[in-house]
Design a protein around this motif. Structure first.
Motif, short mmCIF file in Angstrom:
data_model
loop_
_atom_site.label_atom_id
_atom_site.label_comp_id
_atom_site.label_asym_id
_atom_site.label_seq_id
_atom_site.Cartn_x
_atom_site.Cartn_y
_atom_site.Cartn_z
N ARG A 36 -0.11 -5.79 -8.37
CA ARG A 36 -1.50 -5.85 -7.92
C ARG A 36 -1.92 -7.30 -7.68
NH1 ARG A 36 -5.17 -4.91 -12.33
NH2 ARG A 36 -5.11 -7.17 -12.38
N ASP A 37 -1.61 -8.16 -8.63
CA ASP A 37 -1.99 -9.57 -8.49
C ASP A 37 -1.30 -10.22 -7.29
OD1 ASP A 37 -3.58 -9.28 -10.70
OD2 ASP A 37 -2.23 -10.36 -12.06
N ARG A 38 -0.02 -9.93 -7.11
CA ARG A 38 0.73 -10.55 -6.00
C ARG A 38 0.29 -10.02 -4.64
NH1 ARG A 38 6.19 -12.35 -6.93
NH2 ARG A 38 6.03 -13.05 -4.79
N ILE A 39 0.11 -8.71 -4.53
CA ILE A 39 -0.16 -8.10 -3.22
C ILE A 39 -1.65 -8.16 -2.87
CG2 ILE A 39 -0.07 -5.95 -1.90
CD1 ILE A 39 2.56 -5.33 -3.50
N CYS A 40 -2.52 -7.83 -3.81
CA CYS A 40 -3.95 -7.85 -3.51
C CYS A 40 -4.44 -9.26 -3.25
CB CYS A 40 -4.74 -7.20 -4.65
SG CYS A 40 -4.49 -5.42 -4.78
N GLY A 41 -3.74 -10.26 -3.77
CA GLY A 41 -4.12 -11.63 -3.55
C GLY A 41 -3.68 -12.21 -2.22
N LEU A 47 -0.93 -8.71 5.45
CA LEU A 47 -0.80 -7.31 5.06
C LEU A 47 -0.77 -6.40 6.27
CD1 LEU A 47 -3.33 -7.40 2.10
CD2 LEU A 47 -0.84 -7.23 1.94
N PRO A 48 -0.16 -5.22 6.11
CA PRO A 48 -0.12 -4.28 7.24
C PRO A 48 -1.49 -3.66 7.48
CG PRO A 48 0.74 -3.24 5.27
CD PRO A 48 0.49 -4.69 4.92
N HIS A 83 -9.63 -2.70 4.92
CA HIS A 83 -9.19 -2.47 6.30
C HIS A 83 -7.85 -1.74 6.37
CE1 HIS A 83 -7.00 -6.08 5.12
NE2 HIS A 83 -6.14 -5.75 6.05
N ILE A 84 -7.13 -1.63 5.26
CA ILE A 84 -5.81 -1.00 5.27
C ILE A 84 -5.97 0.52 5.19
CG2 ILE A 84 -3.62 -0.73 4.04
CD1 ILE A 84 -3.94 -3.59 3.05
N ASP A 85 -5.34 1.21 6.11
CA ASP A 85 -5.30 2.68 6.09
C ASP A 85 -4.06 3.12 5.32
OD1 ASP A 85 -7.61 3.14 7.68
OD2 ASP A 85 -6.43 2.76 9.49
N VAL A 86 -4.24 4.08 4.42
CA VAL A 86 -3.11 4.60 3.64
C VAL A 86 -2.95 6.08 3.99
CG1 VAL A 86 -2.21 5.08 1.33
CG2 VAL A 86 -3.48 2.96 1.77
N TRP A 87 -1.73 6.45 4.36
CA TRP A 87 -1.40 7.81 4.74
C TRP A 87 -0.28 8.34 3.85
CZ3 TRP A 87 -4.65 9.59 8.38
CH2 TRP A 87 -5.30 8.67 9.19
N ILE A 88 -0.38 9.59 3.48
CA ILE A 88 0.69 10.24 2.72
C ILE A 88 1.16 11.42 3.54
CG2 ILE A 88 1.31 11.46 0.60
CD1 ILE A 88 -0.90 9.76 -0.78
#
Length: 94
Positions: A36-41, A47-48, A83-88
């Motif tokens: 979380r710290d590495r990616i959210c930062g 980011l995609p 802004h990131i869309d997440v799809w499953i």
């Protein structure tokens, strides 16, 4: 970005798969807090625009707690980067 969890059988596999998808090299400890710290930062430009998960159903049946941890991570990611869309993908046609 597509993240395939079809063959996930352990929590470490899930975390490493997510880390690799975001360009984080392996060879270090991976907890959801660290990811979380590495990616959210990261800046939005790094980011995609969207993330599609496949194999989520299989993963959640085998390691349910880890699927809940991944869901919590994705909620945090969306909080920092709405802004990131997440799809499953439920049924994969492959």
């Amino acid at each position: 970005m597509k993240i395939d969890l079809t063959y996930a059988r352990s929590p470490l596999y899930v975390r490493q798969t997510v880390a690799l998808a975001f360009g984080i090299p392996l060879g270090q400890e991976f907890t959801w807090h660290i990811l979380r710290d590495r990616i959210c930062g990261l800046p939005a430009s790094a980011l995609p625009k969207s993330i599609t998960f496949t194999g989520w159903n299989q993963m959640s049946m085998i390691i349910r707690e880890e699927s809940e941890n991944l869901s919590a991570f994705l909620r945090e990611l969306r909080r920092y980067h709405p802004h990131i869309d997440v799809w499953i993908t439920i049924l994969d046609g492959d």
